[in-house]
Design an enzyme around this catalytic site. Structure first.
Site, short mmCIF file in Angstrom:
data_model
loop_
_atom_site.label_atom_id
_atom_site.label_comp_id
_atom_site.label_asym_id
_atom_site.label_seq_id
_atom_site.Cartn_x
_atom_site.Cartn_y
_atom_site.Cartn_z
N ILE A 162 -0.78 7.04 -10.47
CA ILE A 162 0.71 7.38 -10.33
C ILE A 162 1.56 6.85 -11.48
CG2 ILE A 162 2.84 7.23 -9.05
CD1 ILE A 162 0.43 8.78 -7.61
N GLY A 204 5.11 -3.97 1.24
CA GLY A 204 5.04 -3.81 -0.27
C GLY A 204 6.08 -3.00 -0.96
N TYR A 251 -11.50 -2.79 -4.04
CA TYR A 251 -10.43 -2.22 -3.80
C TYR A 251 -10.82 -0.86 -3.13
CZ TYR A 251 -6.21 0.90 -4.65
OH TYR A 251 -5.04 1.80 -4.62
N LYS A 261 -10.33 0.38 0.74
CA LYS A 261 -9.54 1.73 1.04
C LYS A 261 -10.45 2.65 1.99
CE LYS A 261 -5.34 1.13 -0.94
NZ LYS A 261 -4.16 1.15 -0.09
N LEU A 287 8.47 -3.39 -2.62
CA LEU A 287 9.12 -3.58 -4.07
C LEU A 287 7.95 -3.21 -5.24
CD1 LEU A 287 11.34 -6.68 -3.34
CD2 LEU A 287 11.67 -4.12 -3.23
N1 LIG Z 1 0.14 3.23 -8.30
C1 LIG Z 1 -0.88 4.01 -8.15
O1 LIG Z 1 -1.22 4.60 -9.01
C2 LIG Z 1 -1.70 4.11 -6.86
C3 LIG Z 1 -2.78 4.98 -6.82
C4 LIG Z 1 -3.33 5.25 -5.41
C5 LIG Z 1 -3.10 4.37 -4.42
N2 LIG Z 1 -1.85 3.75 -4.56
C6 LIG Z 1 -1.58 2.91 -3.36
O2 LIG Z 1 -0.30 2.99 -3.00
C7 LIG Z 1 0.20 1.68 -2.23
C8 LIG Z 1 1.23 1.13 -3.32
O3 LIG Z 1 0.84 0.99 -4.37
P1 LIG Z 1 1.74 0.52 -5.71
O4 LIG Z 1 1.41 1.16 -6.91
O5 LIG Z 1 3.13 0.51 -5.25
O6 LIG Z 1 1.19 -1.11 -5.86
P2 LIG Z 1 2.00 -2.48 -6.21
O7 LIG Z 1 0.90 -3.37 -6.74
O8 LIG Z 1 2.97 -1.89 -7.38
O9 LIG Z 1 2.86 -2.66 -5.04
C9 LIG Z 1 2.00 -3.21 -3.86
C10 LIG Z 1 3.05 -4.34 -3.51
O10 LIG Z 1 2.41 -5.23 -2.49
C11 LIG Z 1 2.90 -6.55 -2.33
N3 LIG Z 1 2.02 -7.11 -1.75
C12 LIG Z 1 0.98 -7.82 -2.11
N4 LIG Z 1 0.21 -8.65 -1.19
C13 LIG Z 1 0.85 -8.65 -0.14
C14 LIG Z 1 0.90 -9.36 1.15
N5 LIG Z 1 -0.07 -9.99 1.56
N6 LIG Z 1 1.96 -8.97 2.09
C15 LIG Z 1 3.11 -8.11 1.83
N7 LIG Z 1 3.10 -7.42 0.47
C16 LIG Z 1 2.10 -7.79 -0.47
C17 LIG Z 1 3.17 -6.64 -3.74
O11 LIG Z 1 4.13 -7.86 -3.93
C18 LIG Z 1 3.67 -5.42 -4.28
O12 LIG Z 1 4.87 -5.35 -4.43
C19 LIG Z 1 -1.06 0.94 -2.35
O13 LIG Z 1 -1.66 1.06 -0.89
C20 LIG Z 1 -1.95 1.27 -3.37
O14 LIG Z 1 -3.43 1.13 -3.10
C21 LIG Z 1 -1.25 3.40 -5.53
#
Ligand SMILES: NC(=O)c1ccc[n+]([C@@H]2O[C@H](COP(=O)([O-])OP(=O)(O)OC[C@H]3O[C@@H](n4cnc5c(N)ncnc54)[C@H](O)[C@@H]3O)[C@@H](O)[C@H]2O)c1
Length: 313
Positions: free
Chosen positions: A170, A8, A140, A144, A10
């Site tokens: 974030i 993930g 979700y 998690k 990107l």
């Molecule tokens: N951004 C936040 O505010 C936040 C807060 C708490 C936790 N998180 C966690 O941090 C991690 C990254 O989050 P993010 O904000 O970068 O999310 P995001 O949605 O921006 O990125 C997630 C990426 O996962 C990819 N993806 C989706 N399905 C997929 C699959 N089957 N195989 C491979 N890739 C796949 C998507 O293409 C995307 O690029 C996640 O685990 C999320 O739960 C994020």
């Protein structure tokens, strides 16, 4: 030698980890992967298309590239997950289980972010501690929490070096957020800078914990390097500051006094309402010296400066 695979990669957070990881471990040691994406801005790193639910391909990448660390960021986030719970269940659980079992097989360290979504309505609202009542009501959050429990099981049973930070919302400017409930705190800045009215989907007084991206990146890189014997737990809360749409609006009005916000509340209010207002991250602070650098003032100033550069305003 450390060799890292980011899944993930990107997405909002993965994108920002690549350069600091390149700087610390060398570009050839950071392999980035995502599903069906075009890595146009980061073609200098090795990119592999990987759907994390495809265990055979996932395993092959880890094996052939002698991966030592998996940063497992592939996930379906809270708001997208409520629109497609079956997909969130599949990607978040099956994808994580694959990452974990591959880590066990090949002795990898696995960092997989968790979230404030593991908490629920019955969790203490103020300073939610690491260990507390956790009854999430979104797909979700459920996935998690299951990730956390399974990761801890693999650590206790087989010594798999599973680590997770429970990120709050974030905030960042480089990549669009991926469908989370805290995305409003990013969109609001874009609208302010473009002199547009912001339609906010959660109510003005809904307070949530947040963090600016540079602190998220530092927390992740620091946590990855902490020696195992120094860690007293596998999952840590981390947080920086707490904001509501109304607090953020007051801050933005210091820069844009005419900024206007309307409220058009939708299903994401229900998600936000069940999360805590603030987190107790004292274990992270005590065990591995976690200390955020950005408060709401510094974050807002930097967001506005950086977005103005992007929009060439
Ligand atoms: N951004 C936040 O505010 C936040 C807060 C708490 C936790 N998180 C966690 O941090 C991690 C990254 O989050 P993010 O904000 O970068 O999310 P995001 O949605 O921006 O990125 C997630 C990426 O996962 C990819 N993806 C989706 N399905 C997929 C699959 N089957 N195989 C491979 N890739 C796949 C998507 O293409 C995307 O690029 C996640 O685990 C999320 O739960 C994020």
């Amino acid at each position: 030698m450390t060799k890292i695979l980011i899944t993930g990669a990107l997405g909002q957070i993965g994108t920002e980890l690549i350069v600091p990881l390149n700087n610390q471990y060398g570009q050839k040691n950071i392999i980035i992967s995502d599903i069906n994406k075009n890595p146009k801005d980061i073609e200098t790193n090795q990119y592999i298309d990987l759907d994390v639910t495809d265990i055979a391909k996932f395993e092959n990448i880890v094996k052939t590239n002698e991966i030592t660390h998996i940063i497992h960021n592939a996930a379906i986030l809270s708001a997208t997950g409520e629109n497609n719970p079956e997909l969130a269940l599949k990607v978040n659980n099956q994808g994580f289980e694959n990452a974990l079992s591959i880590s066990k097989e090949y002795g990898c360290t696995i960092l997989s972010p968790s979230s404030i979504a593991v908490f629920g309505e019955t969790t203490p609202k103020i300073n939610a501690p690491d260990d507390t009542i956790m009854r999430p009501n979104t797909m979700y959050g459920i996935t998690k929490l299951w990730n956390e429990l399974l990761g801890e099981y693999y650590f206790n049973k087989w010594g798999v070096d599973y680590r997770a930070l429970r990120y709050p919302g974030i905030i960042s400017y480089k990549t669009k957020p991926g469908g989370g409930t805290t995305d409003y705190a990013i969109d609001i800045f874009h609208k302010a800078i473009l002199n547009q009215t912001f339609n906010c989907f959660i109510s003005s007084e809904t307070v949530l914990p947040m963090m600016y991206m540079p602190d998220c990146v530092n927390a992740t890189l620091d946590f990855m390097k902490v020696p195992n014997e120094q860690l007293k737990r596998r999952v840590y809360n981390v947080s920086s500051f707490e904001i509501s749409p109304s607090i953020l609006t007051t801050e933005i009005k210091k820069y844009y006094p005419n900024f206007k916000i309307n409220y058009d509340i939708d299903y994401r209010q229900n998600i936000a309402e069940n999360w805590p207002n603030s987190l107790d991250d004292s274990n992270a602070r005590n065990d591995w010296n976690w200390s955020p650098k950005y408060n709401i003032n510094l974050m807002s100033k930097d967001m506005i400066e950086k977005l103005k550069q992007i929009y060439e305003i």
